[in-house]
Design an enzyme around this catalytic site. Structure first.
Site, PDB file in Angstrom:
ATOM      1  N   SER A 133      -5.725  14.349   0.505  1.00  0.00           N
ATOM      2  CA  SER A 133      -5.730  13.339   1.573  1.00  0.00           C
ATOM      3  C   SER A 133      -4.373  12.660   1.580  1.00  0.00           C
ATOM      4  O   SER A 133      -3.594  12.811   0.648  1.00  0.00           O
ATOM      5  CB  SER A 133      -6.806  12.278   1.295  1.00  0.00           C
ATOM      6  OG  SER A 133      -6.340  11.336   0.331  1.00  0.00           O
ATOM      7  N   ASP A 134      -4.080  11.893   2.603  1.00  0.00           N
ATOM      8  CA  ASP A 134      -2.914  11.028   2.513  1.00  0.00           C
ATOM      9  C   ASP A 134      -3.348   9.737   1.803  1.00  0.00           C
ATOM     10  O   ASP A 134      -4.533   9.532   1.506  1.00  0.00           O
ATOM     11  CB  ASP A 134      -2.298  10.764   3.895  1.00  0.00           C
ATOM     12  CG  ASP A 134      -0.812  10.405   3.780  1.00  0.00           C
ATOM     13  OD1 ASP A 134      -0.363  10.068   2.667  1.00  0.00           O
ATOM     14  OD2 ASP A 134      -0.092  10.451   4.799  1.00  0.00           O
ATOM     15  N   TYR A 135      -2.372   8.913   1.541  1.00  0.00           N
ATOM     16  CA  TYR A 135      -2.505   7.693   0.734  1.00  0.00           C
ATOM     17  C   TYR A 135      -3.613   6.770   1.274  1.00  0.00           C
ATOM     18  O   TYR A 135      -3.460   6.205   2.354  1.00  0.00           O
ATOM     19  CB  TYR A 135      -1.160   6.988   0.826  1.00  0.00           C
ATOM     20  CG  TYR A 135      -0.777   6.045  -0.278  1.00  0.00           C
ATOM     21  CD1 TYR A 135       0.206   6.397  -1.198  1.00  0.00           C
ATOM     22  CD2 TYR A 135      -1.342   4.790  -0.361  1.00  0.00           C
ATOM     23  CE1 TYR A 135       0.604   5.516  -2.187  1.00  0.00           C
ATOM     24  CE2 TYR A 135      -0.949   3.905  -1.353  1.00  0.00           C
ATOM     25  CZ  TYR A 135       0.026   4.276  -2.266  1.00  0.00           C
ATOM     26  OH  TYR A 135       0.426   3.397  -3.233  1.00  0.00           O
TER      27      TYR A 135
ATOM     28  N   ALA B 288      -6.219   7.386   2.766  1.00  0.00           N
ATOM     29  CA  ALA B 288      -6.693   7.750   4.110  1.00  0.00           C
ATOM     30  C   ALA B 288      -8.218   7.890   4.167  1.00  0.00           C
ATOM     31  O   ALA B 288      -8.802   7.753   5.241  1.00  0.00           O
ATOM     32  CB  ALA B 288      -6.032   9.039   4.576  1.00  0.00           C
TER      33      ALA B 288
END
Ligand code: BGC
Length: 742
Positions: free
Chosen positions: A280-282, A284
C-alpha cells in the site's frame, strides 16, 4: 473502414511469455515458502504483511518487535549500522529467522543524485538511465537497502501536480521505455545479486490524473483511457521484471486504488499474471475511511486485503484487525496466506534468506558516478531558445554575470526525493563556472535570496554585475520544496520577484541566457522575451553545475527533448500532444491569437479567444546548437499486413558545426477507428549521434501490434484502415507518410 479487429490473441500470448521469461515462478522457492508458511503463527503471518517506519534508531522496543516477527520490512529505517544489526536480530534471534527487507524511495539516485525523473525522461536515453539506476542500486544496497519505491510511472499531464517531478511525463510509450530502464538498472539480470534492489512500479493507478492537479485528489478515468494511457507503463514494468507494485492514494472512478479489486485483482493478477508483491502507500489503508469508502479501520483492512494489498505501509490496520476478522470469518485465511506468500517470494528472490548477514557499510560517491551524473544531466537539459546562436559562449569571453537565486543552491538543485544526497557533494553552477572562468571573470550577484523572495535589495548589485559583464546568466526556477509530494501549485509562473529581477538586469542591455531549474513545466514568457537563450535544466542533481557549464561553453551540445507539453498559460491545462481531434478543429489561419485580452470572437471552432490554441513548447521539443535536417521519408510498402512489418525510414543530416545527438521520434495516427484515436501517438524513439555534415538513415519497424489500442469492448485490437506516420523532431512537426493496415 470496417472496425473488425485483427486477431490479437497472439499479442497477449507474447506479452505473458515476456513476463514469465523474466520472472518465472521458481519451484524451489515455492517449496521453501510452503514449508515456512506451514510453521508460521497467525501473528507472524500478519507481521510479514506489515511495514513499519518507526525505526529512526534501533531502540530496545523495536529490537523486541523484530524478535517477535512483528514487521516484514522497514521504510526509511535508521542508518546502515542499525539496519545491519536489525537484520542480524531478525535472522538469528527471531523464531523462524525470516530476514527483514529495508525499503526506501531511491527515486533518482541514492548518494549520487541524478536529475529528477522528469529530467531523466527528457534525455530519452534508456541506456544512461539504466546505468544511473544501477549506480543507485549499488549505493543503496551497500547501505542495506534492497527495495526501492521506484520507478514512478504515473502519466502526468498537469504541471500543477507537484509529483510531475517524479514522473516520466505525459506519454505512455516514453514512460514505458524510461521506466523499464530503471527496472533493469535496479534488478539487473539477477535480483539475488546482493547489489540488486527490487523495483516497485508506482502508484497503481491513475494518480497522475488527480483532478485539477490537486494532490491526493480523485481521478476519473474512462476505461479506454486507463487501458491505453495510464496502465501500459505498469504493464511494461512487469515485462521488464519489476517484482513489486505500490497502490496509489487516490480514488479512481470512485473506488480507492488501495481497495480496488478491478485494478489489483482483475487486471494486475488475473489479466497480467503478476506474482510479485503489492504494497500500500503510506497509511493509504485507513485513509479509505476518509475517502468515504470503508466504514471503519477494520473494514478498510478487509477491503485492502480482499483487493490484494500484501503489505500495509506504516499504518497498522492489519495488525489491529485481521485476527478478529479471521475469527469472525469475514476474512478467509487463504487471503492471508496468499499475501504472506507474495511477501516471502520477494525475500527469497532477493536472496535474503541465503546471503550472509550484511555488515554495516557506507556508500561513497565515486568519480565514475559523478561522470555518469554529469552526462545524464547534459542529456536531460532542454534548449528552448537560442537566438542568433548566442550559445555556446566562447571560452575566451571576458566575463559573465551570474545572477539569480538558483546559481548556488545545492539542496534545491537536487530536487525532491533526494534524502540520501548530500549538499556537500553537489557542484553548483556557480562553482562550476568559477572553475571554468576563474573567480575574477565570474561576477556573482544572486539578486534574490531564494526563488520565492520578493525583497529587491539585491537588485542594484545584480544590475551592476550585469553592466560589467559581456553576458548575463540568469539562474531561475523553483526551489526543491515547491515540487514533489503535496506540492501542488495553482500558479506555475516563476515565483517571487524573479521576473522583476530579469527586467531590472535587462537594463544593462547585455545578452541574457536564462537557465531554469524546476520540478515541473513553468510559464515564463516575460523571461523568454528578454533572454536570447533559454535552457531548461529541471532539478539537475549532484553534477548539475558542471553539466550546465559544459553546455554553456559548448563542451557539450544540448540534446534533451521535452517529456511533457509546456503550456502558454495555466488556463490551457490539461494540454498534451496525444489529444483527440474535435468535430470543429481550428484552421491554421486561426492560430496566433495573442495572450491575455480576448480578441474579437470569430468562427465556431475549437480554440480559445484569449490565447493561442497551441502550447508554448510541444511534447518532444528541444533545440541543439546544430541544425538537424530531416529528409526522404520512405516506407517499405504502402500496406502493412496483420502479421507483417513495415519499415519507415528517413535521412537525418547534421548541418551544424558540432558533433551532437538528435532524438528522432516516430508517431502514428489511426485516421478512422471504432474509438477515436489521438492526432498522434509516439511509437518509437532513437538517439542518433552525428558529426558535422554527416547524414544517417534512421529506420523504425512497425508491426500491427504497435498500432493496437482498446476498442469499446476493451479488447486490444489493431483496426484495418488508413494510418498516418511521421518521423519527427517533435510532436508538432515532421515528415509525414501514409499506409494502410490490412
Ligand atoms: C509516497 C510514496 C512513497 C512513500 C514512502 C508516500 O507518501 O506517496 O511514493 O514511496 O510515501 O516514502
Amino acid at each position: 473502414m470496417s472496425h473488425t479487429p485483427l486477431r490479437f490473441v497472439r499479442l497477449v500470448v507474447l506479452f505473458f511469455a515476456a513476463v514469465l521469461a523474466v520472472c518465472p515462478l521458481d519451484s524451489s522457492i515455492e517449496q521453501r515458502i510452503d514449508s515456512l508458511l506451514a510453521r508460521m503463527t497467525l501473528d507472524e503471518k500478519i507481521g510479514q504483511m506489515s511495514q513499519s517506519t518507526s525505526m529512526a534508531t534501533l531502540t530496545e522496543s523495536i529490537k523486541a518487535e523484530i524478535r517477535q516477527g512483528r514487521w516484514s520490512s522497514f521504510l526509511n529505517a535508521g542508518g546502515p549500522a542499525d539496519r545491519a544489526e536489525a537484520q542480524r536480530i531478525a535472522r538469528s534471534e527471531s523464531r523462524l529467522g525470516i530476514p527483514l527487507l529495508f525499503g526506501r524511495d531511491v527515486l533518482h539516485g541514492y548518494r549520487t543524485i541524478f536529475p529528477i525523473p522528469l529530467g531523466q525522461a527528457a534525455s530519452w536515453d534508456p541506456e544512461l538511465i539504466e546505468q544511473a539506476a544501477r549506480t543507485a542500486a549499488v549505493e543503496a544496497s551497500t547501505e542495506g537497502i534492497r527495495w526501492s519505491f521506484a520507478p514512478m510511472v504515473d502519466i502526468a499531464r498537469d504541471p500543477r501536480w507537484g509529483r510531475i517531478a517524479e514522473s516520466p511525463g505525459e506519454d505512455p510509450y516514453l514512460a514505458s521505455v524510461v521506466g523499464a530502464a530503471v527496472v533493469r538498472g535496479f534488478q539487473r539480470r539477477s535480483l539475488s545479486d546482493p547489489q540488486s534492489i527490487a523495483a516497485c512500479a508506482k502508484h497503481y493507478a491513475g494518480y497522475g490524473a488527480v483532478e485539477a492537479g490537486r494532490e491526493y485528489n480523485s481521478a476519473w478515468i474512462p476505461e479506454v483511457l486507463l487501458r491505453d494511457v495510464y496502465l501500459p507503463p505498469f504493464r511494461a514494468m512487469l515485462a521488464a521484471g519489476a517484482v513489486s507494485v505500490m497502490a496509489a492514494f487516490n480514488t479512481i472512478n470512485g473506488v480507492p486504488a488501495t481497495g480496488n479489486e478491478f485494478l489489483l485483482r482483475r487486471i494486475l493478477r488475473e489479466e497480467w499474471g503478476f506474482d510479485g508483491t503489492v504494497v500500500s502507500d503510506y497509511t493509504a489503508i485507513p485513509e479509505m475511511e476518509a475517502h468515504g469508502y470503508a466504514a471503519s479501520a477494520g473494514d478498510a483492512a478487509r477491503e485492502a486485503l480482499g483487493a490484494g494489498i500484501d503489505i500495509e505501509m506504516v499504518s497498522t490496520t492489519y495488525h489491529d484487525h485481521l485476527k478478529e476478522l479471521i475469527e469472525s470469518r469475514r476474512v478467509p485465511m487463504q487471503w492471508v496466506d496468499d499475501a504472506v506468500r507474495n511477501v516471502l517470494r520477494l525475500k527469497f528472490r532477493l536472496g535474503l534468506f541465503d546471503q550472509p548477514i550484511p555488515v554495516s557499510r557506507q556508500a561513497v560517491i565515486t568519480a565514475d558516478a559523478r561522470g555518469l551524473a554529469q552526462r545524464l544531466t547534459m542529456e536531460s537539459v532542454v534548449l528552448l531558445k537560442n537566438e542568433n546562436h548566442l550559445l555556446p559562449l566562447a571560452p575566451s569571453i571576458r566575463s559573465v554575470a551570474i545572477i539569480g537565486p538558483l546559481a548556488d543552491s545545492p539542496v534545491d538543485q537536487m530536487g525532491s526525493w533526494a534524502m540520501d544526497g548530500r549538499a556537500e557533494d553537489v557542484v553548483t553552477p556557480l562553482a562550476a563556472l568559477r572553475q571554468t572562468l576563474g573567480n575574477a571573470r565570474a561576477l556573482y550577484a544572486p539578486g534574490l535570496k531564494n526563488s520565492r523572495a520578493t525583497d529587491r535589495n539585491g537588485f542594484a548589485v545584480a544590475l551592476d554585475a550585469a553592466r560589467k559583464a559581456d553576458v548575463v546568466l540568469l539562474f531561475l526556477g523553483e526551489e526543491q520544496i515547491l515540487s514533489g509530494e503535496a506540492r501542488s501549485r495553482a500558479f506555475i509562473n516563476l515565483p517571487g520577484a524573479q521576473e522583476d529581477l530579469v527586467s531590472e538586469v535587462g537594463k544593462a542591455r547585455k545578452p541574457m541566457v536564462a537557465i531554469i531549474q524546476a520540478g515541473r513545466p513553468l510559464t515564463f514568457q516575460k523571461v523568454t522575451a528578454q533572454a536570447r537563450a533559454v535552457l531548461y535544466a529541471w532539478h539537475p542533481g549532484t553534477m548539475g553545475g558542471p553539466a550546465i557549464a559544459d553546455l554553456l561553453f559548448g563542451r557539450a551540445v544540448p540534446s534533451g527533448k521535452l517529456p511533457v507539453t509546456f503550456p502558454r498559460t495555466i488556463g490551457q491545462v490539461p494540454i498534451y500532444y496525444a489529444r483527440l481531434n474535435t468535430g470543429r478543429p481550428a484552421s491554421p489561419a486561426e492560430l496566433g491569437i495573442p495572450m491575455g485580452n480576448p480578441a474579437n470572437p470569430e468562427g465556431y471552432t475549437s480554440k480559445y479567444i484569449d490565447v493561442d490554441l497551441t502550447p508554448e513548447y510541444p511534447f518532444g521539443y528541444g533545440l541543439s546548437y546544430n541544425d538537424f535536417a530531416y529528409s526522404q521519408l520512405r516506407l517499405s510498402a504502402q500496406t502493412l499486413m496483420e502479421d507483417g512489418t513495415l519499415s519507415v525510414s528517413a535521412d537525418l543530416t547534421n548541418r551544424g558545426k558540432y558533433g551532437g545527438a538528435e532524438v528522432v521520434q516516430l508517431y502514428v495516427h489511426c485516421v478512422t477507428a471504432s474509438v477515436a484515436q489521438p492526432v498522434r501517438v509516439l511509437k518509437g524513439l532513437r538517439r542518433v549521434q552525428l558529426q558535422p555534415g554527416e547524414t544517417k538513415t534512421v529506420t523504425f519497424v512497425l508491426t500491427a501490434a504497435d498500432l493496437a489500442y482498446h476498442n469499446q469492448q476493451m479488447q486490444l485490437v489493431a483496426e484495418p484502415g488508413p494510418y498516418q506516420v511521421w518521423i519527427a523532431p517533435d510532436s508538432a512537426r515532421g515528415l509525414q507518410g501514409e499506409f494502410t493496415l490490412k
